[in-house]
Design a protein around this motif. Structure first.
Motif, PDB file in Angstrom:
ATOM      1  N   THR A  98       0.828  -1.212   0.000  1.00  0.00           N
ATOM      2  CA  THR A  98       0.000   0.000   0.000  1.00  0.00           C
ATOM      3  C   THR A  98       0.861   1.260   0.000  1.00  0.00           C
ATOM      4  N   PHE A  99       2.025   1.180   0.649  1.00  0.00           N
ATOM      5  CA  PHE A  99       2.934   2.312   0.707  1.00  0.00           C
ATOM      6  C   PHE A  99       3.359   2.716  -0.713  1.00  0.00           C
ATOM      7  N   PHE A 100       3.660   1.707  -1.534  1.00  0.00           N
ATOM      8  CA  PHE A 100       4.104   1.990  -2.900  1.00  0.00           C
ATOM      9  C   PHE A 100       2.924   2.342  -3.807  1.00  0.00           C
ATOM     10  N   ASP A 101       1.792   1.642  -3.585  1.00  0.00           N
ATOM     11  CA  ASP A 101       0.607   1.940  -4.396  1.00  0.00           C
ATOM     12  C   ASP A 101       0.206   3.405  -4.271  1.00  0.00           C
ATOM     13  N   LYS A 102       0.320   3.888  -3.054  1.00  0.00           N
ATOM     14  CA  LYS A 102      -0.064   5.271  -2.799  1.00  0.00           C
ATOM     15  C   LYS A 102       0.798   6.229  -3.629  1.00  0.00           C
ATOM     16  N   ALA A 103       2.078   5.938  -3.674  1.00  0.00           N
ATOM     17  CA  ALA A 103       2.994   6.796  -4.441  1.00  0.00           C
ATOM     18  C   ALA A 103       2.660   6.746  -5.930  1.00  0.00           C
ATOM     19  N   ALA A 104       2.397   5.559  -6.433  1.00  0.00           N
ATOM     20  CA  ALA A 104       2.082   5.428  -7.859  1.00  0.00           C
ATOM     21  C   ALA A 104       0.773   6.151  -8.181  1.00  0.00           C
ATOM     22  N   LYS A 105      -0.205   5.982  -7.296  1.00  0.00           N
ATOM     23  CA  LYS A 105      -1.509   6.612  -7.541  1.00  0.00           C
ATOM     24  C   LYS A 105      -1.386   8.125  -7.570  1.00  0.00           C
ATOM     25  N   SER A 106      -0.573   8.644  -6.670  1.00  0.00           N
ATOM     26  CA  SER A 106      -0.422  10.085  -6.607  1.00  0.00           C
ATOM     27  C   SER A 106       0.210  10.621  -7.898  1.00  0.00           C
ATOM     28  N   GLU A 107       1.175   9.896  -8.435  1.00  0.00           N
ATOM     29  CA  GLU A 107       1.786  10.331  -9.700  1.00  0.00           C
ATOM     30  C   GLU A 107       0.841  10.149 -10.875  1.00  0.00           C
ATOM     31  N   GLN A 108       0.049   9.095 -10.820  1.00  0.00           N
ATOM     32  CA  GLN A 108      -0.951   8.872 -11.873  1.00  0.00           C
ATOM     33  C   GLN A 108      -1.928  10.043 -11.927  1.00  0.00           C
ATOM     34  N   LYS A 109      -2.315  10.516 -10.751  1.00  0.00           N
ATOM     35  CA  LYS A 109      -3.250  11.655 -10.690  1.00  0.00           C
ATOM     36  C   LYS A 109      -2.629  12.882 -11.340  1.00  0.00           C
TER      37      LYS A 109
END
Lengths: 685, 256
Positions: A474-485
């Protein structure tokens, strides 16, 4: 292969990798050293690594092997390097580099680099700027390409080797190097304690944005030449990775030091380098005494030519350091209006050399001239003009001294940035070249940098008390999601500014007003204008909304980074009120009779690194804080850093290349005349 | 080129948004002539003003590029039907009298989009052929073997291969129905087998190019050597490797 020397997996069995971003010489050498230490690597690159900008290096790589009986030594190489850099380079890493150089060239030779040879089958060396010794090993005039290929081949070999666990058993499906080519670095992932735990990157073909855990991240992403629009650098050299890390808190050093190479061919898309090796092999720079002389240059007799470098620098002649040569050409063309036909061009002439010799030693660059200008340079003088070429500045990185004052290899501090777990190496770091780089020291610094960065990261890796691979997904998913946004927002931009057009304007501004001559009044306007560009950036248009190989959106992201670094460069130049190396303000020049305040090089106030820190934004406009000191931590150590330059190994000295005779040990006890006089005429002066 | 001819140049570019060749379409662009103009500077001008000749807005053309001095191998494409790098494609020689210039992606590699193709296969072949020198490590082991200047010159001419794909594109024996690996990798085998230390693994490399898709699939059309931008003696390399593999096939068992 026996069991790995390091613990390559977590307790849960996940392979622990280091991420290296950038597959030029510095990145590849770092990868090789990591692999040799048993550490698996994820290697990210904008292009297949074989196409990295290192291929553009032409002339050669310095190493004081002293095979010409001239009495050259690594100590002299070191001294000339720091003198060439006008004393802004950190001396311990420079000493380490000069001392390691001969073995680096031998290593490359063992890897199969087709270096030019002497009749005896030994490595041949040629002359380069800022020295009177034959110190530069070369492979035709495409040395960078040949070196890059050699390292690329070694890394390809590691792509086929398995990762071993502690018992020496291969882990299925895991290779030592996992290449991610056509991937763009987007963001560092740091935990709450500020430790680097991985990165987010984007696949430039599918546009997928993904987070990658990593035990450490190393940026080896080259220079930022594209900030100047057209330069000698490849179109991938936007400086984006450094801009991203800087925005995340990494300190940027000596940004204002941008090298202008004296000899390049102007082009509509690029300014193409004609290597210093052209002068190293005897090329002469001249202009007609009468600029409007209409004769074919070959028809202009010696008496009607002006060899302005040879006249002013009788010892070094055409091989003065680059900053000096570029300023002289600039003065001829702009100051005196004495360029060829009044244009911004001077002749670089090799026509007095035998064609067969030129073909062996310089074919690579003469072919470029022939192909892009359509004129045969073997029989016609080339027309050249200076161009932006290299950034001495870059990410601030640390080093640890050994007892002798050289670099302590294996220390985790070497090439560490102030962000724990983030390393930086190659043109993208700041420490080897000070205020001006000597020719053929760049290839050396990339490889030496990699040779010490690899072991530094290995030590850091070995001593980590917590693995990035044990952090929750989840720690990494959050980072990826934020960049995707962020990317989605960029894709939805429906303003009116075309990012390519905006970049063109930025380049024109920076090239005109922030390169060879700098004036404070003009720089104030440059900084204001960068602010306007940043305002206009908020009104950008997504000119491509395609979901496959979309280049416009990543370019827009790179443009944002270029604007940020442009400000670091321009503001740093504005602040530094002195003349040092490539940074030159006519109003402060102690040799300029019209100077307002002729301080020249001001060691009292400016013998220090420029340290730039991201200061957030004021509206759309970025802010830079210039700091004098900071603290950072690595492992359990906390380290205090100031902007002081380590000049402990060679005393300060005035930089003067105009003298007629060698003055100090490091500038040439004349080449070995003893041997010559024994065999031929007693010409020893 | 005379002043009066400095009008816009027309570029006909074959485009595909999704990488599907069957649905590729042609678009025409007009770009003002400028000094030292090449195909790259024209494509860059299109990026800044992505509109077709008819004035229709369109996404900027995408292509691979990096060094722009014909040393990285990125910008290979078909220009007026000929495979070459776009950076050295000067407009004044392509279009001396204002003729339109056509640009298409290479055809022998999977298409990604517009002018971008996927050349991964060429790099995979280099792995398969073990195109490297086996060194013991990067620690200090002194100088490498001595090399005669003539051997260096031969090696250097082979070592300038940029993996650009021109030879593969021009080769009639590389096609959907054939597994032929193409000329570039065969020449690399010659390069490494020539080196004093590289020779020690010559057999392994020959084995890699002896099987299916290997050197025997060359049809001797000699197109490769004509299109190579670095003038690498590819047909000579293929002959050398052909002979060496033959020897190995006939007598290799004696050496084991």
């Amino acid at each position: 292969m026996a069991g790995s020397k390091v613990k390559t997996t977590t307790d849960s069995g996940r392979v622990r990798r280091v991420a290296v971003v950038g597959g030029g010489l510095a990145g590849l050498m770092t990868v090789i050293k990591l692999c040799e230490a048993g550490i698996p690597v994820d290697l990210f690159s904008l292009v297949p690594v074989k196409r990295s900008h290192s291929v553009c290096a032409q002339g050669g790589i310095n190493a004081s092997v002293n095979t010409k009986g001239e009495g050259d030594s690594p100590r002299i190489h070191f001294e000339e390097t720091v003198l060439g850099g006008d004393f802004l380079a950190q001396q311990p890493p420079c000493l380490g580099m000069a001392e390691a150089a001969p073995n680096i060239v031998f290593l490359l030779d063992r890897m199969g680099v087709p270096f030019n040879r002497t009749p005896e089958g030994l490595l041949d060396f040629r002359r380069f700027g800022g020295t009177l010794y034959h110190r530069t090993a070369f492979a035709g005039a495409t040395t960078g390409q040949q070196l890059l290929y050699a390292l690329d081949e070694q890394v390809r070999r590691f792509e086929t080797e398995d990762v071993m666990d502690g018992q020496g058993v291969a882990i299925p499906g895991e290779k030592m190097v996992h290449k991610l080519e056509f991937w763009d670095f987007v963001q560092l992932i740091m935990d709450d304690a500020g430790v680097t735990r991985g990165l987010v990157a984007q696949d430039l073909k599918t546009m997928e944005i993904r987070a990658f855990p990593a035990e450490a991240v190393c940026l080896a992403t080259g220079g930022p030449g594209i900030i100047f629009g057209r330069s000698t650098q490849s179109t991938i050299c936007t400086g984006i990775a450094n801009a991203i890390a800087y925005k995340q808190g990494a300190i940027y050093g000596n940004g204002e030091f941008i090298q202008i190479h004296p000899t390049a061919i102007p082009g509509a898309d690029k300014l193409r380098l004609i290597s210093e090796s052209a002068r190293g092999e005897g090329g002469r720079v001249w202009v007609p005494k009468n600029p409007m002389d209409k004769r074919d240059p070959k028809e202009i007799p010696e008496k009607d030519r002006r060899y302005f470098l040879e006249d002013k620098y009788p010892l070094y002649k055409n091989l003065v350091p680059r900053d000096v040569a570029s300023r002289e050409i600039f003065a001829i063309c702009y100051g005196e209006n004495a360029g060829i036909m009044g244009r911004n061009e001077v002749y670089l002439d090799l026509t007095h050399k035998p064609e067969a010799e030129l073909r062996k030693k310089l074919a690579g660059i003469l072919e470029i001239y022939e192909k892009f200008v359509g004129v045969d340079p073997y029989h016609n003088p080339m027309k050249v003009f200076p161009a932006v070429h290299y950034s001495m500045g870059g990410m601030w990185v640390d080093f640890e001294r050994d007892a002798r004052g050289s670099l302590k290899v294996g220390s985790p501090r070497n090439h560490a940035t102030n962000l724990t777990g983030l390393y930086n190496v190659g043109e993208s770091d700041y420490q080897y070249h000070g205020a001006n780089r000597l020719g053929a020291n760049s290839l050396l610094s990339t490889i030496y940098g990699g040779m010490v960065t690899g072991p530094a990261i290995a030590t850091y890796y070995d001593n980590l008390d917590k693995s990035a691979y044990d952090l929750p997904d989840t720690f990494f998913d959050k980072a990826a999601k934020s960049e995707q946004k962020k990317y989605d927002r960029l894709a939805a931009s429906d303003g009116t500014e075309n990012p390519y057009q905006l970049h063109k304007e930025l380049g024109e501004l920076m090239l005109r007003d922030c390169t060879i001559e700098r004036h404070n009044g003009v720089l104030d306007k440059v900084i204001e204008k960068i602010g306007e560009f940043e305002d206009r950036y908020t009104n950008i248009k997504a000119v491509d909304t395609g979901g496959k190989a979309n280049q416009a959106l990543p370019f827009a992201r790179h443009l944002e980074g270029m604007l940020i670094l442009a400000r670091v460069i321009a503001q740093g130049a504005r602040n530094r009120d002195e003349c040092r190396g490539a940074h030159y303000k006519p109003d402060l020049d102690d040799k300029n009779p019209k100077a307002v305040n002729p301080v020249g090089r001001d060691d009292k106030n400016w013998l220090r690194s420029t340290l730039a820190k991201w200061g957030g934004r004021d509206g759309a406009q970025s802010k830079v804080e210039f700091i004098r000191e900071f603290d950072y931590s690595i492992g359990s150590q906390s380290i205090h850093v100031t902007d002081e330059v380590d000049v402990s190994l060679k005393d300060l000295q005035k930089r003067d290349y105009t003298k007629k005779k060698a003055a100090f040990a490091a500038d040439a006890p004349a080449p070995n005349k003893a041997d010559e006089s024994a065999s031929s005429a007693p010409l020893n002066k | 080129m005379a002043e009066e001819n400095k009008r816009p140049i027309t570029f006909r570019i074959k485009r595909s948004l999704d990488g599907n060749r069957d649905s590729s379409t042609w678009e025409e662009f007009e770009v003002p002539w400028e000094p030292q103009m090449n195909v790259i500077s024209a494509l860059m001008a299109i990026q800044r003003k992505p509109k077709t000749k008819e004035g229709r807005e369109t996404p900027p053309v995408v292509w691979e590029q990096a060094c722009l001095e014909e040393v990285c191998g990125s910008c290979t494409m078909l220009i007026n039907g000929k495979v070459r790098q776009a950076c050295t494609a000067l407009i004044d020689s392509l279009s001396p009298n204002g003729e339109p210039v056509t640009i298409e992606p290479m055809t022998k590699f999977p298409l990604v989009r517009d002018l971008i193709v996927d050349r991964t296969r060429m790099f995979e072949n280099l792995k398969r052929a073990k195109a490297w020198i086996f060194i013991d490590g990067t620690h200090s082991l002194g100088p490498g073997p001595r090399v005669a200047p003539e051997v260096q010159e031969e090696a250097y001419s082979l070592s300038r291969c940029m993996t650009c794909g021109c030879c593969v594109e021009a080769c009639p024996n590389v096609n959907d129905a054939s597994p032929f690996m193409g000329p570039a990798v065969l020449s690399q085998v010659r390069l490494f087998n020539l080196h004093p230390s590289g020779k020690m693994n010559a057999g392994e490399r020959l084995d890699a190019v002896m099987g299916e898709g290997g050197v025997a699939d060359c049809g001797k059309a000699q197109n490769c050597v004509q299109v190579c931008p670095k003038e690498i003696p590819l047909t000579e390399s293929i002959a050398v490797i052909g002979r060496d593999t033959m020897k190995r096939a006939l007598f290799g068992w004696l050496l084991k």
